[in-house]
Design a protein around this motif. Structure first.
Motif, PDB file in Angstrom:
ATOM      1  N   UNK A 212      -1.008  12.762 -16.834  1.00 38.33           N
ATOM      2  CA  UNK A 212      -1.117  11.303 -16.788  1.00 38.33           C
ATOM      3  C   UNK A 212      -2.318  10.878 -15.963  1.00 38.33           C
ATOM      4  N   UNK A 213      -3.460  10.881 -16.613  1.00 38.11           N
ATOM      5  CA  UNK A 213      -4.691  10.415 -15.976  1.00 38.11           C
ATOM      6  C   UNK A 213      -5.603   9.912 -17.082  1.00 38.11           C
ATOM      7  N   UNK A 214      -6.620   9.166 -16.685  1.00 34.39           N
ATOM      8  CA  UNK A 214      -7.586   8.625 -17.649  1.00 34.39           C
ATOM      9  C   UNK A 214      -8.129   9.775 -18.514  1.00 34.39           C
ATOM     10  N   UNK A 216      -6.120  10.746 -21.221  1.00 31.63           N
ATOM     11  CA  UNK A 216      -4.948  11.195 -21.983  1.00 31.63           C
ATOM     12  C   UNK A 216      -5.058  10.757 -23.445  1.00 31.63           C
ATOM     13  N   UNK A 217      -5.433   9.515 -23.687  1.00 34.80           N
ATOM     14  CA  UNK A 217      -5.493   9.052 -25.074  1.00 34.80           C
ATOM     15  C   UNK A 217      -6.899   8.643 -25.503  1.00 34.80           C
ATOM     16  N   UNK A 218      -7.759   8.285 -24.568  1.00 35.86           N
ATOM     17  CA  UNK A 218      -9.136   7.945 -24.921  1.00 35.86           C
ATOM     18  C   UNK A 218     -10.027   9.142 -24.586  1.00 35.86           C
ATOM     19  N   UNK A 221     -13.042  10.032 -22.192  1.00 41.97           N
ATOM     20  CA  UNK A 221     -12.901  10.426 -20.786  1.00 41.97           C
ATOM     21  C   UNK A 221     -12.413  11.866 -20.627  1.00 41.97           C
TER      22      UNK A 221
ATOM     23  N   UNK B 124       2.446   6.969 -20.792  1.00 39.31           N
ATOM     24  CA  UNK B 124       1.292   7.042 -21.696  1.00 39.31           C
ATOM     25  C   UNK B 124       0.742   5.637 -21.993  1.00 39.31           C
ATOM     26  N   UNK B 127      -1.287   4.539 -19.079  1.00 35.59           N
ATOM     27  CA  UNK B 127      -2.607   5.185 -19.111  1.00 35.59           C
ATOM     28  C   UNK B 127      -3.493   4.521 -20.162  1.00 35.59           C
ATOM     29  N   UNK B 128      -2.925   4.217 -21.304  1.00 34.62           N
ATOM     30  CA  UNK B 128      -3.725   3.569 -22.355  1.00 34.62           C
ATOM     31  C   UNK B 128      -4.244   2.221 -21.863  1.00 34.62           C
ATOM     32  N   UNK B 130      -4.804   1.452 -18.737  1.00 35.10           N
ATOM     33  CA  UNK B 130      -5.812   1.714 -17.703  1.00 35.10           C
ATOM     34  C   UNK B 130      -7.122   2.227 -18.305  1.00 35.10           C
ATOM     35  N   UNK B 131      -7.018   2.996 -19.388  1.00 31.09           N
ATOM     36  CA  UNK B 131      -8.243   3.438 -20.064  1.00 31.09           C
ATOM     37  C   UNK B 131      -9.029   2.227 -20.571  1.00 31.09           C
TER      38      UNK B 131
END
Lengths: 239, 239
Positions: A212-214, A216-218, A221, B124, B127-128, B130-131
């Motif tokens: 769980x950190x920047x 994860x989905x984008x 990064x 998740x 995180x999305x 925050x991204x």
């Protein structure tokens, strides 16, 4: 009679695709149509009819050969238009940043040669690529995937790719899967004339750590593994 | 003496944030600094010094009260600038589509009131969000999250949020977490004056089904649950 009808439908669609420049899909359809015709010709009792079928099969085979030559021409590398060296732990390389601009309204067909599709993250990368295709390529109509068979998990691979196929078909994208166990090189061919070659194929991202950190989905990064990305424009003109 | 130094550092940063308009972060820093001062005042043997400390504590408490009034003013809803009704099974509503345009270079602080952060997909979603913040808000410096404690899994929640905190700090974003068990309403406050209210908070997406299909990673293609999204601009002027 159902077989004959089905063969006819496939071959009509093959000719349509052929004429509109969708040569990858035409190639698949010719192959499938010819195979279907073959399968019931042998059981046709009437000699005259059998000969008629064989003549037509021969015609379609000639067309399929012509298509094959065109497909091979399309896959020939012309000139490199971009080269990106990704270093270990680099960030900033989501698919859209790397090659989004080459995926356009003129990308009607895509051929992916990606040997490794066995792990969850690998299927996820394929989906991420397809999400980009669906977003950027409004006329996207046909996908051919060539990959190795997952010998440890044949059923899982068929289920996953089958679900992707059904999903794409709902979006009017035909999906043809071909298993080739000797495949090594990675290549993505776009029908607008660009060919994307990545040393590691679609799979050049490190796992997100911690989860769980920047990143994860984008994936812009995400840290990357070292790999080279070459974008080629093929040498045959037009489409 | 370490405690005194630390309290001093916190309070200096509090005043700096206060002066530069970062009122949420200033509020947290005043609270932490005052608490730290308090903790060693009682053990100060010298009467005169103790009085000195108490005077300063009083001063900082007054400042903190003034900040509190400003924060409350900022959180007051002004006018609705956009309203989106998402129907069951709608698609097309990734965060960026819904409120990306309100998250700008002028968004320096963000306050998220999101009661439910206990499931993987909920972390998740955070995180999305925050991204998107990191991508759109170049001056993003402070995040406060108010959420319910995960009573079934206190440690897991602390670990996950702790990892997110460490990750944000590497990006120079301070992260303050506050647990409030009575929290119900969802609200995201952006320091450029916009307030995002979503009936279901960040969690209005259905699970992707089947897993490997378009929508797995690009939520623009995810089916949604029914919910309303209201974007407010707060009534106090300026930043």
């Amino acid at each position: 009679m159902t077989d004959a009808l089905e063969a006819k439908k496939l071959l009509i669609r093959a000719v349509e695709c052929d004429q509109s420049g969708r040569i990858l899909e035409a190639q698949s359809l010719y192959q499938d149509g010819i195979a279907k015709l073959m399968s019931f010709v042998s059981s046709e009792p009437d000699d005259q009819r059998r000969k008629g079928f064989l003549t037509r099969i021969k015609e379609y085979m000639d067309r399929a050969d012509a298509i094959k030559a065109r497909v091979n021409g399309k896959l020939m590398l012309g000139e490199v238009v971009a080269h990106i060296s990704i270093e270990e732990n680099d960030t900033g390389y989501d698919y859209v940043q790397l090659f989004g601009k080459y995926m356009t309204d003129k990308t009607v067909e895509i051929l992916i040669e990606e040997p490794y599709l066995t792990q969850n993250y690998q299927y996820q990368n394929l989906i991420r690529f397809l999400e980009l295709a669906v977003t950027n390529c409004s006329e996207f109509k046909y996908l051919r995937l060539i990959t190795k068979q997952d010998t440890a998990n044949v059923d899982q691979q068929r289920t996953n790719l089958g679900q992707i196929k059904a999903d794409l078909e709902r979006r009017n994208v035909a999906f043809n899967i071909k298993y080739e166990d000797s495949l090594h090189d990675r290549k993505i061919y776009l029908s607008n004339g660009y060919i994307i070659k990545i040393g590691r194929g679609l799979h050049f991202y490190k796992a997100n750590n911690p989860l769980y950190s920047i990143g994860l989905t984008n994936y812009r990064y995400r840290k990357c593994l070292q790999t080279d990305v070459d974008i080629w424009r093929n040498s045959s003109t037009g489409n």
